[in-house]
Design an enzyme around this catalytic site. Sequence first.
Site, PDB file in Angstrom:
ATOM      1  CG  HIS A  55     -54.986 -31.425  89.975  1.00  0.00           C
ATOM      2  ND1 HIS A  55     -54.119 -31.524  88.927  1.00  0.00           N
ATOM      3  CD2 HIS A  55     -54.224 -31.109  91.049  1.00  0.00           C
ATOM      4  CE1 HIS A  55     -52.880 -31.302  89.344  1.00  0.00           C
ATOM      5  NE2 HIS A  55     -52.925 -31.047  90.636  1.00  0.00           N
TER       6      HIS A  55
ATOM      7  CG  ASP B 273     -62.571 -34.083  83.159  1.00  0.00           C
ATOM      8  OD1 ASP B 273     -61.919 -34.121  84.212  1.00  0.00           O
ATOM      9  OD2 ASP B 273     -62.559 -34.989  82.299  1.00  0.00           O
TER      10      ASP B 273
HETATM   11  C1  GDG Z   1     -57.946 -35.219  87.332  1.00  0.00           C
HETATM   12  C2  GDG Z   1     -59.092 -34.315  86.898  1.00  0.00           C
HETATM   13  C3  GDG Z   1     -57.513 -33.174  85.340  1.00  0.00           C
HETATM   14  C4  GDG Z   1     -56.069 -43.189  82.042  1.00  0.00           C
HETATM   15  N1  GDG Z   1     -56.291 -44.476  81.799  1.00  0.00           N
HETATM   16  C5  GDG Z   1     -55.110 -45.032  81.474  1.00  0.00           C
HETATM   17  C6  GDG Z   1     -54.146 -44.061  81.513  1.00  0.00           C
HETATM   18  N2  GDG Z   1     -54.773 -42.927  81.870  1.00  0.00           N
HETATM   19  C7  GDG Z   1     -54.109 -41.637  82.055  1.00  0.00           C
HETATM   20  C8  GDG Z   1     -54.431 -40.719  80.905  1.00  0.00           C
HETATM   21  C9  GDG Z   1     -54.273 -39.352  81.558  1.00  0.00           C
HETATM   22  C10 GDG Z   1     -54.712 -39.594  82.974  1.00  0.00           C
HETATM   23  O1  GDG Z   1     -54.617 -40.980  83.219  1.00  0.00           O
HETATM   24  C11 GDG Z   1     -56.166 -39.176  83.190  1.00  0.00           C
HETATM   25  O2  GDG Z   1     -56.219 -37.802  83.304  1.00  0.00           O
HETATM   26  P1  GDG Z   1     -57.558 -36.944  83.069  1.00  0.00           P
HETATM   27  O3  GDG Z   1     -57.190 -35.528  83.039  1.00  0.00           O
HETATM   28  O4  GDG Z   1     -58.155 -37.368  81.771  1.00  0.00           O
HETATM   29  O5  GDG Z   1     -58.580 -37.300  84.237  1.00  0.00           O
HETATM   30  P2  GDG Z   1     -58.554 -37.561  85.863  1.00  0.00           P
HETATM   31  O6  GDG Z   1     -57.858 -38.811  86.192  1.00  0.00           O
HETATM   32  O7  GDG Z   1     -59.974 -37.492  86.275  1.00  0.00           O
HETATM   33  O8  GDG Z   1     -57.713 -36.337  86.483  1.00  0.00           O
HETATM   34  C12 GDG Z   1     -58.845 -33.872  85.454  1.00  0.00           C
HETATM   35  C13 GDG Z   1     -56.403 -34.009  85.940  1.00  0.00           C
HETATM   36  O9  GDG Z   1     -56.726 -34.414  87.257  1.00  0.00           O
HETATM   37  C14 GDG Z   1     -55.091 -33.236  85.977  1.00  0.00           C
HETATM   38  O10 GDG Z   1     -55.229 -32.026  86.660  1.00  0.00           O
HETATM   39  O11 GDG Z   1     -57.242 -32.977  83.964  1.00  0.00           O
HETATM   40  O12 GDG Z   1     -59.879 -33.011  85.045  1.00  0.00           O
HETATM   41  O13 GDG Z   1     -60.333 -34.983  86.993  1.00  0.00           O
HETATM   42  O14 GDG Z   1     -52.927 -38.956  81.562  1.00  0.00           O
HETATM   43  O15 GDG Z   1     -53.530 -40.993  79.870  1.00  0.00           O
HETATM   44  N3  GDG Z   1     -52.872 -44.287  81.216  1.00  0.00           N
HETATM   45  C15 GDG Z   1     -52.521 -45.561  80.883  1.00  0.00           C
HETATM   46  N4  GDG Z   1     -53.426 -46.564  80.875  1.00  0.00           N
HETATM   47  C16 GDG Z   1     -54.715 -46.360  81.141  1.00  0.00           C
HETATM   48  O16 GDG Z   1     -55.502 -47.291  81.140  1.00  0.00           O
HETATM   49  N5  GDG Z   1     -51.258 -45.816  80.570  1.00  0.00           N
END
Ligand code: GDG
Length: 755
Positions: free
Chosen positions: A173, A380
């Site tokens: 990921h 990312d």
């Molecule tokens: C890893 C990789 C890759 C976040 N804060 C809240 C919340 N979130 C949810 C977001 C989103 C998820 O969490 C975060 O996903 P990201 O992709 O932006 O980032 P990472 O957590 O670092 O994820 C990344 C991912 O894995 C998948 O393969 O894209 O690059 O680093 O869904 O919405 N949701 C709620 N409250 C929050 O405060 N409800």
Amino acid sequence: MPDGKGVEEGRGRVLLVSNRLPVSIAPNSEPIVVKPSPGGLATGLRSVHASGSSLWFGWPGVNTEPGEERERIARALPPSVVPVHFSADEMARFYDGIANGVIWPLFHYLLERVPGDIRDWSSYESANQRFADAVAKEARPDDLIWVQDYHLLLLPGLLRDRLPRARIGFFLHIPFPSSEVFRILPYREAVLQGLLGADLIGFHTFNDQRHFSAALLSVLGFDSELDRVEVEGRSVRLHVFPMGIDAASFAARALEPDVIAASDKLRASHGAGKLVLGIDRLDYTKGLTRKFLAIERLLERSPKYRDNLRLLQVAVPSRENVSAYRELKREIEEIAGRINGAYATLHSAPIHYVYDSVDQTELVASYRAADVMLVTPLRDGMNLVAKEYVASRVDGDGVLILSEFAGAASELAEALVVNPYDVAAIAGSLERALEMDEPERRRRMRRLREKVEARPVELWANSFISTLRLEPTSLGPSDLRRRPEQVAALADELATQPELVFALDYDGTLVPIQSTPDAAAPDEELCALLAGLAEAPNVRVAVVSGRTVESLERFLGRLPLALVAEHGVWTRTWGGKWTRNIEDVTAHAWRAPVLAMLDDYCARTPGSSVEQKTVGLAWHYRNAERQLGATRARELRLNLVQILARQPATVLGGRKVVEVRPQEADKGGALKRLLGDAPAREVIVAMGDDRSDEELFRAAGGSPYTFAASSLPTHAHYRIDGPPAVRDLLARFLAKRRGHEPPSISAEQREGALT
Ligand code: GDG
């Protein structure tokens, strides 16, 4: 093409393995409370899990010591999840220390965050081992195993050792870094070997896949094709699966009255100015510092925004046990304070910083309310927040600013794509976004929405699973490596055959590959072995090589062997003279242009050399720098195939050599020529290590005694360790044939079998 619908049923289960389960135990809850785990990974895999034929392995969200508590937790969890337990100390070392303390910063190119002294690698190994124990205990033969992410890089290999026939997939990921960065990791070999236990390795972007292939070459010396690498006779497929989101549910949520109300309220509370939004886990990879500095820069250079712009930054608490995260929190709060100190007015402050998580309603409401979404991670894997913003913009408006170093940028070209290290450029993009006219905003957003809608997360999961399921399991040859007992048993079996012909390749089979062809002269032991074999009653031995007549004569000429030189251009029968089987070199019009091309490659590739045989030509790159050699070899093969399109010559890629030889020359044909009308009862034993030896295996007429001394894909019946094991087999055969007691298997050999 996978259709994005549910995982097909009735075809074995899918065993999902991730560091964290999709549900967590609330700490200190009594009675135990189970709640959904946050994060994109859990959401992404939920559809697979919900299909009903899946088991999910992972940490349940609380640390426990072995004992009753673990049993209580297991009972409280749904039957479709299997908890893998850790104590607080194990978690601190494995998860905080290695996974998040070392692998996370290194894979995100943040080398200054990697600790000076990396300790506790063994905790990472034992955590992966614990996952392997749990999965191996449950796995059934037709299950698919799908391992997730950087916490479990060793797991595919550990599972492969225990379940050699299992279908194992792995998805990363986070980014896979450039090989120059990856090779900083002291445990780089173990990580690559661990991953190569999988049948399919998935990445978010082609860049990640490319970097992985480059690391295989520079660290392990494995050259991969575009989408696969051959390892130990298995094919490991490499593939890009960009992860999507559940766009339809974000869109539906954005239209619900409570979200619309929350969005209106949010807008009202931030005044009439422009609202810029950031939602990130509080992580140093997310580029928060530079994002804030860009706001400062814009306010500095364009005073008109000073009372007219608000950045709402939600920083979701994350990994608070890791000191780097606590320091980061201090650092960015300080910067936000400074900027607000300089630019806040009686009515507003430019940065509204929230250190908390938000619920789903607030999340979608914020996406709906924001004029501009600022997503500027330094690196990312994908970044799902960017896609969620787009999916939530059911009104078709809004501008996305996206870091070029987020995986999502390779899909979302209609965003304003920016270098997150360039503060002035972020400020410039922000200004452009704020000034963008409505038709352009809508045009871009329409295209972005089409893209995000077209790749729902179920498609990501189901494409991966279908690809893994379709991948043929390579049953391959029986593996004799590190199994000296089996080698010995085969030698004994051979000794019972009335008549035998040994057709043996030379380099890589009887002697180790050396840096130059001349350095591979036979030692005394080999000469004695070959002489002994050749003199044994009812045994004939042929050495079948791509070498020149001159070098074979020099190395083996005095022994009573048949010899094949240049892949069959020349043969010497038993006790006979050399015969040329292919006409004179001057008849080969292709030779001059090929030689010119090889000379050119030689000049451009330091360490490489050209070998001229009487007819064939070879370009050796064993001593060239690995990456350069492999790249040039690939390019050379393509160029040669073009210039040889209508010529009676073939291009052969071997072990660190590209060879051109006349079409009529092949090792299999040469063996047949030597044997003439051999009596049917003469059993052929063929041994080789390279692609050209496949011809020998084919010419062995279905003999069960074909041996490949390499890890290349092969039609041989057995795979054997290199020259030492080949020699052991021959020596044992000979001793048995002579009626002596065969040499017993040494303690070292047996140890080798265990390590
Ligand atoms: C890893 C990789 C890759 C976040 N804060 C809240 C919340 N979130 C949810 C977001 C989103 C998820 O969490 C975060 O996903 P990201 O992709 O932006 O980032 P990472 O957590 O670092 O994820 C990344 C991912 O894995 C998948 O393969 O894209 O690059 O680093 O869904 O919405 N949701 C709620 N409250 C929050 O405060 N409800």
